[in-house]
Design a protein around this motif. Structure first.
Motif, PDB file in Angstrom:
ATOM      1  N   HIS A 221      35.612  25.011  26.137  1.00  0.00           N
ATOM      2  CA  HIS A 221      37.054  24.901  26.405  1.00  0.00           C
ATOM      3  C   HIS A 221      37.775  26.220  26.149  1.00  0.00           C
ATOM      4  CE1 HIS A 221      38.032  20.813  27.594  1.00  0.00           C
ATOM      5  NE2 HIS A 221      37.011  20.412  26.858  1.00  0.00           N
ATOM      6  N   GLN A 222      37.234  26.981  25.177  1.00  0.00           N
ATOM      7  CA  GLN A 222      37.878  28.271  24.869  1.00  0.00           C
ATOM      8  C   GLN A 222      37.844  29.216  26.069  1.00  0.00           C
ATOM      9  OE1 GLN A 222      36.098  29.806  21.316  1.00  0.00           O
ATOM     10  NE2 GLN A 222      37.217  28.370  19.998  1.00  0.00           N
ATOM     11  N   TYR A 223      36.788  29.059  26.885  1.00  0.00           N
ATOM     12  CA  TYR A 223      36.692  29.892  28.076  1.00  0.00           C
ATOM     13  C   TYR A 223      37.848  29.626  29.035  1.00  0.00           C
ATOM     14  CZ  TYR A 223      31.947  31.432  27.013  1.00  0.00           C
ATOM     15  OH  TYR A 223      30.845  32.001  26.437  1.00  0.00           O
ATOM     16  N   SER A 224      38.406  28.444  28.869  1.00  0.00           N
ATOM     17  CA  SER A 224      39.452  28.076  29.816  1.00  0.00           C
ATOM     18  C   SER A 224      40.838  28.479  29.316  1.00  0.00           C
ATOM     19  CB  SER A 224      39.411  26.574  30.078  1.00  0.00           C
ATOM     20  OG  SER A 224      39.805  25.878  28.927  1.00  0.00           O
ATOM     21  N   LYS A 225      40.908  29.324  28.221  1.00  0.00           N
ATOM     22  CA  LYS A 225      42.223  29.699  27.688  1.00  0.00           C
ATOM     23  C   LYS A 225      43.015  30.549  28.701  1.00  0.00           C
ATOM     24  CE  LYS A 225      40.352  33.581  25.166  1.00  0.00           C
ATOM     25  NZ  LYS A 225      39.940  34.085  23.882  1.00  0.00           N
ATOM     26  N   GLN A 226      44.303  30.578  28.468  1.00  0.00           N
ATOM     27  CA  GLN A 226      45.180  31.262  29.417  1.00  0.00           C
ATOM     28  C   GLN A 226      44.973  32.777  29.404  1.00  0.00           C
ATOM     29  OE1 GLN A 226      49.130  29.988  28.446  1.00  0.00           O
ATOM     30  NE2 GLN A 226      49.058  28.389  30.013  1.00  0.00           N
ATOM     31  N   HIS A 227      45.227  33.391  30.550  1.00  0.00           N
ATOM     32  CA  HIS A 227      45.231  34.848  30.626  1.00  0.00           C
ATOM     33  C   HIS A 227      46.317  35.273  31.615  1.00  0.00           C
ATOM     34  CE1 HIS A 227      42.129  33.309  33.433  1.00  0.00           C
ATOM     35  NE2 HIS A 227      42.811  34.062  34.279  1.00  0.00           N
ATOM     36  N   LEU A 228      46.516  36.580  31.696  1.00  0.00           N
ATOM     37  CA  LEU A 228      47.587  37.076  32.574  1.00  0.00           C
ATOM     38  C   LEU A 228      46.988  37.815  33.758  1.00  0.00           C
ATOM     39  CD1 LEU A 228      49.956  38.509  29.803  1.00  0.00           C
ATOM     40  CD2 LEU A 228      50.297  36.391  31.102  1.00  0.00           C
ATOM     41  N   ALA A 229      47.640  37.665  34.901  1.00  0.00           N
ATOM     42  CA  ALA A 229      47.219  38.413  36.091  1.00  0.00           C
ATOM     43  C   ALA A 229      48.390  39.319  36.485  1.00  0.00           C
ATOM     44  CB  ALA A 229      46.876  37.450  37.213  1.00  0.00           C
ATOM     45  N   VAL A 230      48.146  40.621  36.518  1.00  0.00           N
ATOM     46  CA  VAL A 230      49.240  41.545  36.890  1.00  0.00           C
ATOM     47  C   VAL A 230      48.858  42.291  38.164  1.00  0.00           C
ATOM     48  CG1 VAL A 230      50.107  41.884  34.531  1.00  0.00           C
ATOM     49  CG2 VAL A 230      48.339  43.401  35.418  1.00  0.00           C
ATOM     50  N   ARG A 231      49.878  42.567  38.960  1.00  0.00           N
ATOM     51  CA  ARG A 231      49.652  43.370  40.166  1.00  0.00           C
ATOM     52  C   ARG A 231      50.673  44.503  40.160  1.00  0.00           C
ATOM     53  NH1 ARG A 231      50.046  40.449  45.729  1.00  0.00           N
ATOM     54  NH2 ARG A 231      51.462  42.068  46.462  1.00  0.00           N
ATOM     55  N   THR A 232      50.215  45.700  40.416  1.00  0.00           N
ATOM     56  CA  THR A 232      51.120  46.851  40.401  1.00  0.00           C
ATOM     57  C   THR A 232      51.008  47.577  41.733  1.00  0.00           C
ATOM     58  OG1 THR A 232      49.465  48.388  39.558  1.00  0.00           O
ATOM     59  CG2 THR A 232      50.696  47.129  37.912  1.00  0.00           C
ATOM     60  N   MET A 233      51.855  48.603  41.891  1.00  0.00           N
ATOM     61  CA  MET A 233      51.803  49.387  43.128  1.00  0.00           C
ATOM     62  C   MET A 233      50.581  50.313  43.110  1.00  0.00           C
ATOM     63  SD  MET A 233      54.262  48.286  44.871  1.00  0.00           S
ATOM     64  CE  MET A 233      54.487  49.461  46.195  1.00  0.00           C
ATOM     65  N   ASN A 234      50.029  50.564  41.915  1.00  0.00           N
ATOM     66  CA  ASN A 234      48.847  51.412  41.826  1.00  0.00           C
ATOM     67  C   ASN A 234      47.901  50.871  40.746  1.00  0.00           C
ATOM     68  OD1 ASN A 234      46.941  53.415  41.620  1.00  0.00           O
ATOM     69  ND2 ASN A 234      48.400  55.094  41.862  1.00  0.00           N
ATOM     70  N   ASN A 235      47.044  49.992  41.159  1.00  0.00           N
ATOM     71  CA  ASN A 235      46.158  49.330  40.183  1.00  0.00           C
ATOM     72  C   ASN A 235      45.161  50.300  39.549  1.00  0.00           C
ATOM     73  OD1 ASN A 235      47.363  46.882  40.436  1.00  0.00           O
ATOM     74  ND2 ASN A 235      45.664  45.861  41.497  1.00  0.00           N
ATOM     75  N   GLU A 236      44.762  51.334  40.298  1.00  0.00           N
ATOM     76  CA  GLU A 236      43.771  52.279  39.782  1.00  0.00           C
ATOM     77  C   GLU A 236      44.285  53.012  38.555  1.00  0.00           C
ATOM     78  OE1 GLU A 236      40.545  52.453  40.636  1.00  0.00           O
ATOM     79  OE2 GLU A 236      41.194  50.718  41.831  1.00  0.00           O
ATOM     80  N   VAL A 237      45.534  53.516  38.667  1.00  0.00           N
ATOM     81  CA  VAL A 237      46.132  54.235  37.533  1.00  0.00           C
ATOM     82  C   VAL A 237      46.382  53.249  36.393  1.00  0.00           C
ATOM     83  CG1 VAL A 237      48.110  55.640  36.792  1.00  0.00           C
ATOM     84  CG2 VAL A 237      47.178  55.918  39.092  1.00  0.00           C
ATOM     85  N   THR A 238      46.776  52.030  36.751  1.00  0.00           N
ATOM     86  CA  THR A 238      47.052  51.014  35.731  1.00  0.00           C
ATOM     87  C   THR A 238      45.804  50.712  34.910  1.00  0.00           C
ATOM     88  OG1 THR A 238      48.649  50.061  37.255  1.00  0.00           O
ATOM     89  CG2 THR A 238      48.048  48.720  35.362  1.00  0.00           C
ATOM     90  N   LYS A 239      44.648  50.713  35.606  1.00  0.00           N
ATOM     91  CA  LYS A 239      43.388  50.426  34.901  1.00  0.00           C
ATOM     92  C   LYS A 239      43.165  51.398  33.751  1.00  0.00           C
ATOM     93  CE  LYS A 239      40.773  48.516  38.792  1.00  0.00           C
ATOM     94  NZ  LYS A 239      39.771  48.855  39.814  1.00  0.00           N
ATOM     95  N   SER A 240      43.354  52.738  34.063  1.00  0.00           N
ATOM     96  CA  SER A 240      43.117  53.720  33.005  1.00  0.00           C
ATOM     97  C   SER A 240      44.207  53.658  31.934  1.00  0.00           C
ATOM     98  CB  SER A 240      42.981  55.130  33.580  1.00  0.00           C
ATOM     99  OG  SER A 240      43.861  55.307  34.631  1.00  0.00           O
ATOM    100  N   PHE A 241      45.396  53.314  32.380  1.00  0.00           N
ATOM    101  CA  PHE A 241      46.496  53.175  31.425  1.00  0.00           C
ATOM    102  C   PHE A 241      46.194  52.039  30.434  1.00  0.00           C
ATOM    103  CE2 PHE A 241      50.544  51.118  30.327  1.00  0.00           C
ATOM    104  CZ  PHE A 241      51.192  52.168  29.697  1.00  0.00           C
ATOM    105  N   LEU A 242      45.711  50.891  30.975  1.00  0.00           N
ATOM    106  CA  LEU A 242      45.396  49.743  30.113  1.00  0.00           C
ATOM    107  C   LEU A 242      44.250  50.087  29.160  1.00  0.00           C
ATOM    108  CD1 LEU A 242      45.617  46.784  32.689  1.00  0.00           C
ATOM    109  CD2 LEU A 242      47.120  47.150  30.732  1.00  0.00           C
ATOM    110  N   SER A 243      43.281  50.819  29.718  1.00  0.00           N
ATOM    111  CA  SER A 243      42.144  51.201  28.871  1.00  0.00           C
ATOM    112  C   SER A 243      42.593  52.083  27.715  1.00  0.00           C
ATOM    113  CB  SER A 243      41.089  51.938  29.692  1.00  0.00           C
ATOM    114  OG  SER A 243      40.621  51.108  30.709  1.00  0.00           O
ATOM    115  N   GLN A 244      43.535  53.019  28.020  1.00  0.00           N
ATOM    116  CA  GLN A 244      44.058  53.909  26.964  1.00  0.00           C
ATOM    117  C   GLN A 244      44.755  53.095  25.868  1.00  0.00           C
ATOM    118  OE1 GLN A 244      46.722  56.722  28.827  1.00  0.00           O
ATOM    119  NE2 GLN A 244      45.037  57.615  30.017  1.00  0.00           N
ATOM    120  N   LYS A 245      45.419  52.025  26.297  1.00  0.00           N
ATOM    121  CA  LYS A 245      46.161  51.173  25.347  1.00  0.00           C
ATOM    122  C   LYS A 245      45.239  50.180  24.621  1.00  0.00           C
ATOM    123  CE  LYS A 245      50.720  52.005  25.930  1.00  0.00           C
ATOM    124  NZ  LYS A 245      51.636  52.212  24.800  1.00  0.00           N
ATOM    125  N   GLY A 246      43.983  50.206  25.036  1.00  0.00           N
ATOM    126  CA  GLY A 246      43.017  49.285  24.401  1.00  0.00           C
ATOM    127  C   GLY A 246      43.137  47.858  24.892  1.00  0.00           C
TER     128      GLY A 246
END
Lengths: 304, 250
Positions: A221-246
């Motif tokens: 059941h824990q696998y079914s916990k909520q998560h967020l889906a975000v869409r941006t104008m530039n997902n590639e840059v967002t990926k590295s940004f998120l990684s930097q933020k941990g």
């Protein structure tokens, strides 16, 4: 908690095809173990091997801590009751006569017949020929046969197959009451996720002969916990940004899936994205259903 | 083992298996009555020999049918109710096989005793000549049982292994006819076929004079090699049938 069933590398090959492959099952004592998988996934074959009705091609089986072999198989099975695929019965005999055959062969007291008939609520139909029973009654008679010796372990293969919703509910209540009432460990197989979800305390999911998940139902059941889906104008840059933020992310179509987080943290991310000229166009809350997880694990549509 | 046999008895409740045996005995009784009805006093003097010659011939058909029906009736309850998968978690598969054989043998014994009763009864009623050949009648019972139980164990093996009971029933009938017609073939050939052994172990021979058209029966020596062979067949078929049943996954 000790395991009442343990298999190691259990495999069954028919021709060149493995119907069961390297299955390491562990069923803790006192559990209701839900053995889940689509039709033809290898559930019945696995259970038959545990009961010695099919011979494993490879692997070991231990029941009650003892390695099962052809010599000690029946001795071990004295404490095991089973209902495999469909109930076994003699249609031309009454319910009571059917139980008398299995009671005599098991060498258990005659009074057990009356008791198990009461447990499965068939005492009023005991003198009727089994050929005149409904499918639900036959399934309950099958369960009564399995219960005759008050076994420590009960193996039920698709016990609700073919039953109407009321019959399913009744069978489920019966199965659920067994560990508390008689201290039994129950292994119940099904292709119905909803059924296992309502019954089991631990679950094993089998897919094309391979065990793809085995743990508590709570963890599933824990696998079914909520998560967020975000869409941006530039997902590639967002990926590295998120990684930097941990922040862990996973790409899915045009979205980046990130864990559920506090509002303040999300606000910070959206502000930072804005400052970097990355337009945030969607933030959605998503939840994986148990069915989605089942689908991911088994690759087959779930039966409900 | 006694519990397993007792449960075989309970499983046959209402299956009317004895009725099948009784019907076949009635056929045999009618045939015997018809066959002996046109005999004169001289021929009746050889009545015992006549029966001990004719009954084994008729047995080529009668007993295989009884064996096929009994084995099938005892096994199809298990196939229909899918009970082997439950029984084999309670008692060893070899015990199931043995219990079925022992209970099935009782029907075969019943049929053989029924035939003996018909012969003796008609012998007394029609006053066959000479003393009652108790030794030959005992021999008849023994040989009939040995052959019938061998055919029965073959039928039981097939009935327990194959769910579709048309297969063993057809095999039983075909076997019976081959057995009957094999009597026209040399003994070496007869000994290869289970269903022929009623003829192989016959204790009476027949001379037929073509010119006078007179029939004369005479005692023959027991074919001990034939008896030895059928016993070997029995052991082999029982062993193979049991191994296949025990190994069969249900």
């Amino acid at each position: 908690m000790s395991n009442i069933i343990e298999t190691e590398g259990l495999s069954k090959q028919y021709g060149n095809v493995y119907r069961v492959k390297d299955v390491d099952l562990s069923v803790p004592e006192g559990a209701i173990y839900g053995f889940l998988g689509p039709n033809g996934a290898g559930k019945s074959t696995t259970l038959k091997m545990i009961l010695g009705l099919a011979k494993p091609t490879e692997g070991e089986i231990a029941v009650f801590g003892k390695r099962v072999n052809s010599k000690n198989r029946l001795e071990n099975l004295k404490n095991v009751g089973s209902l495999i695929e469909s109930p076994s019965y003699y249609g031309h005999l009454t319910g009571e006569e059917n139980l008398r055959i299995f009671q005599t062969l098991r060498g258990v007291p005659k009074q057990n017949i009356t008791e198990v008939l009461k447990i499965v609520r068939l005492e009023n139909q005991q003198n009727k020929k089994v050929s005149q029973y409904s499918l639900g009654m036959k399934q309950r008679l099958g369960l009564a046969s399995a219960l005759l010796g008050y076994p420590r372990l009960l193996i039920l293969d698709e016990p609700t197959n073919g039953l109407d919703p009321a019959g399913i509910q009744e069978m489920r209540e019966l199965i659920q009451s067994l560990p508390q009432k008689f201290g039994m460990t129950v292994v119940v197989s099904s292709h119905l996720l909803s059924e296992i979800d309502q019954l089991a305390t631990r679950v094993g999911i089998i897919r094309e002969g391979e065990l793809v998940y085995q743990d508590s139902l709570t963890k599933l059941h824990q696998y079914s916990k909520q998560h967020l889906a975000v869409r941006t104008m530039n997902n590639e840059v967002t990926k590295s940004f998120l990684s930097q933020k941990g922040v862990a992310w996973e790409a899915e179509d045009d979205y980046l899936i990130i864990p559920q987080m506090k509002d303040t943290m999300m606000a910070e991310i959206s502000k930072a994205l804005g400052q970097n000229n990355i337009g945030l166009v969607r933030i959605e809350e998503r939840k994986k259903s148990l069915e989605d997880i089942f689908l991911e694990l088994t690759g087959t549509a779930v039966s409900l | 083992m006694s519990a397993a046999i007792g449960m075989e008895v309970l499983k046959t409740k209402g299956r009317k298996i004895w009725l099948v045996v009784a019907v076949m005995m009635a056929v045999q009784l009618l045939w015997a009555g018809w066959a002996i009805s046109n005999k004169d006093a001289n021929e009746l003097a050889q009545g015992w020999l006549f029966f001990l010659y004719q009954f084994p011939m008729l047995n080529c058909i009668i007993m295989p049918v009884i064996a096929a029906v009994v084995a099938s009736r005892l096994s199809d309850v298990e196939h229909q109710g899918q009970t082997f998968k439950l029984l084999e978690t309670i008692i060893p598969a070899q015990r199931i096989f043995a219990a079925k054989f022992i209970w099935g043998s009782i029907y075969m014994l019943g049929a053989a005793l029924g035939q003996l009763a018909i012969m003796i009864g008609m012998g007394f009623v029609l006053h066959f000549g000479g003393p009652v050949p108790w030794g030959a009648l005992a021999g008849y019972l023994f040989f009939t049982l040995v052959v019938s139980l061998t055919i029965y164990i073959f039928q039981q093996g097939v009935s327990m292994l194959v769910a579709n009971q048309m297969v063993p029933m057809t095999l039983g009938l075909v076997g019976g006819f081959i057995g009957l017609f094999s009597m026209f073939f040399p003994q070496g050939f007869q000994k290869l076929i289970l269903w022929s052994y009623y003829g192989v172990l016959m204790q009476v021979g027949m001379n037929w004079d073509e010119t006078t058209r007179a029939v004369d029966f005479y005692w023959t020596a027991t074919d001990w090699s034939g008896l030895g062979l059928i016993l070997v067949f029995f052991v082999l078929i029982y062993g193979i049938g049991r191994i296949l049943f025990v190994r069969k996954e249900v």
